[in-house]
Design a protein around this motif. Structure first.
Motif, short mmCIF file in Angstrom:
data_model
loop_
_atom_site.label_atom_id
_atom_site.label_comp_id
_atom_site.label_asym_id
_atom_site.label_seq_id
_atom_site.Cartn_x
_atom_site.Cartn_y
_atom_site.Cartn_z
N ARG A 95 -18.39 -43.96 -46.15
CA ARG A 95 -17.44 -43.55 -47.18
C ARG A 95 -16.96 -44.79 -47.91
O ARG A 95 -16.96 -45.89 -47.37
CB ARG A 95 -16.26 -42.80 -46.56
CG ARG A 95 -16.65 -41.52 -45.85
CD ARG A 95 -15.40 -40.73 -45.44
NE ARG A 95 -14.55 -41.52 -44.56
CZ ARG A 95 -14.69 -41.57 -43.24
NH1 ARG A 95 -15.66 -40.88 -42.65
NH2 ARG A 95 -13.87 -42.30 -42.51
N VAL A 96 -16.51 -44.63 -49.13
CA VAL A 96 -16.13 -45.78 -49.94
C VAL A 96 -15.01 -46.58 -49.29
O VAL A 96 -14.96 -47.80 -49.37
CB VAL A 96 -15.73 -45.33 -51.36
CG1 VAL A 96 -14.47 -44.47 -51.34
CG2 VAL A 96 -15.54 -46.54 -52.26
N GLU A 140 -27.60 -50.17 -54.88
CA GLU A 140 -26.52 -50.11 -53.89
C GLU A 140 -25.41 -51.09 -54.23
O GLU A 140 -24.23 -50.78 -54.06
CB GLU A 140 -27.07 -50.39 -52.49
CG GLU A 140 -26.04 -50.26 -51.38
CD GLU A 140 -25.38 -48.89 -51.34
OE1 GLU A 140 -24.20 -48.82 -50.95
OE2 GLU A 140 -26.04 -47.89 -51.70
N GLY A 143 -23.71 -49.82 -57.28
CA GLY A 143 -23.13 -48.54 -56.87
C GLY A 143 -21.88 -48.73 -56.03
O GLY A 143 -20.92 -47.95 -56.15
N SER A 144 -21.86 -49.75 -55.18
CA SER A 144 -20.67 -50.03 -54.38
C SER A 144 -19.48 -50.36 -55.27
O SER A 144 -18.36 -49.88 -55.05
CB SER A 144 -20.93 -51.20 -53.42
OG SER A 144 -21.88 -50.85 -52.44
N ARG A 147 -18.37 -47.08 -57.02
CA ARG A 147 -17.57 -46.19 -56.17
C ARG A 147 -16.17 -46.76 -55.96
O ARG A 147 -15.19 -46.02 -55.92
CB ARG A 147 -18.30 -45.98 -54.84
CG ARG A 147 -19.58 -45.17 -54.98
CD ARG A 147 -20.18 -44.80 -53.63
NE ARG A 147 -20.68 -45.96 -52.91
CZ ARG A 147 -21.90 -46.47 -53.05
NH1 ARG A 147 -22.74 -45.92 -53.94
NH2 ARG A 147 -22.31 -47.51 -52.35
N ALA A 150 -13.89 -46.27 -58.99
CA ALA A 150 -13.44 -44.90 -59.19
C ALA A 150 -12.26 -44.53 -58.30
O ALA A 150 -11.75 -43.41 -58.38
CB ALA A 150 -14.61 -43.94 -58.93
N THR A 151 -11.81 -45.44 -57.45
CA THR A 151 -10.68 -45.17 -56.55
C THR A 151 -9.40 -45.77 -57.12
O THR A 151 -9.42 -46.57 -58.06
CB THR A 151 -10.93 -45.76 -55.16
OG1 THR A 151 -10.83 -47.20 -55.22
CG2 THR A 151 -12.31 -45.37 -54.64
#
Length: 224
Positions: A95-96, A140, A143-144, A147, A150-151
């Motif tokens: 999970r992020v 990846e 992408g990390s 992600r 986006a939090t």
């Protein structure tokens, strides 16, 4: 491939070479040639010589020079991926909030410091690719950041692609400078930690005090 060894009793026995280990040795040799001479310097005969296997063995694993180069690039990308992120088979289970940016940065810096040739191969081939976004490590890594961005842990309006490129360019260039004045493993580790600290500091605080540069604040503000 099989080799012959002589037992203490004087009798000869055939020793079977591990095909997986042989393939690994060939790919490592190919990546070394790629780093030193680029794709033009890679041939099956040159790789076989560097890997200390006969040319027939090299052809058993890779029928053409093009397949060998492609496999070597994939091998390098996989090495980089595993060093930074772990097993690709289990990556989707994280999970992020479980991703530690500091640890990820430190692992990447350590790998780059100890494997500058592999990083050079990865960078050269990704830049030459018609679509670098298809590389597993790039996907990846960016992408990390995506992600994370986006939090609510992140500052708003992060340009994920640009940030990823800036970080990787620095990580792969730093060892070239650092190794020139690193006398041994301990100094290389210290220099790797130095780079990690500065990247993390920049991520946390940047370099400019916003109140001192109102015009720049306006310039980088997202346009509505």
């Amino acid at each position: 491939m099989a080799a012959t060894r002589t037992d203490p009793d004087g009798r000869s026995r055939r020793r079977v070479r591990d095909p997986v280990a042989t393939r690994e040795t060939i790919l490592e040799a190919a990546s070394n040639l790629l780093a030193r001479d680029g794709p033009e310097g890679v041939s099956l005969s040159a790789v076989a010589h560097l890997a200390a296997v006969n040319r027939g063995t090299a052809y058993q694993h890779f029928e053409t020079r093009e397949r060998l180069i492609e496999a070597a690039v994939d091998w390098v990308s996989d090495k980089l991926f595993r060093a930074v992120f772990g097993d690709p088979e289990t990556i989707g289970e994280r999970r992020v909030e479980e991703v530690d940016s500091a640890d990820m940065t430190e692992r990447l810096c350590d790998f780059a410091m100890e494997n500058p040739d592999l990083c050079r191969v990865w960078l050269q081939q990704v830049l030459a690719s018609p679509d670098p976004r298809q590389d597993p490590f790039w996907r990846e890594y960016s992408g990390s950041f995506g992600r994370f961005a986006a939090t609510d842990l992140a500052e708003p309006d992060i340009d994920v692609e640009v940030l990823s490129v800036v970080n990787l360019a620095g990580v792969f260039f730093w060892p070239i400078l650092a190794r020139a004045h690193a006398a041994g493993d301990r100094q290389r580790t210290e220099l790797s930690r130095r780079y990690t600290r500065e990247i993390l500091r920049l991520s946390l605080f940047g370099t400019m005090r916003a109140e001192a540069f109102p015009a720049i604040v306006e310039r980088v503000r997202p346009k509505s």
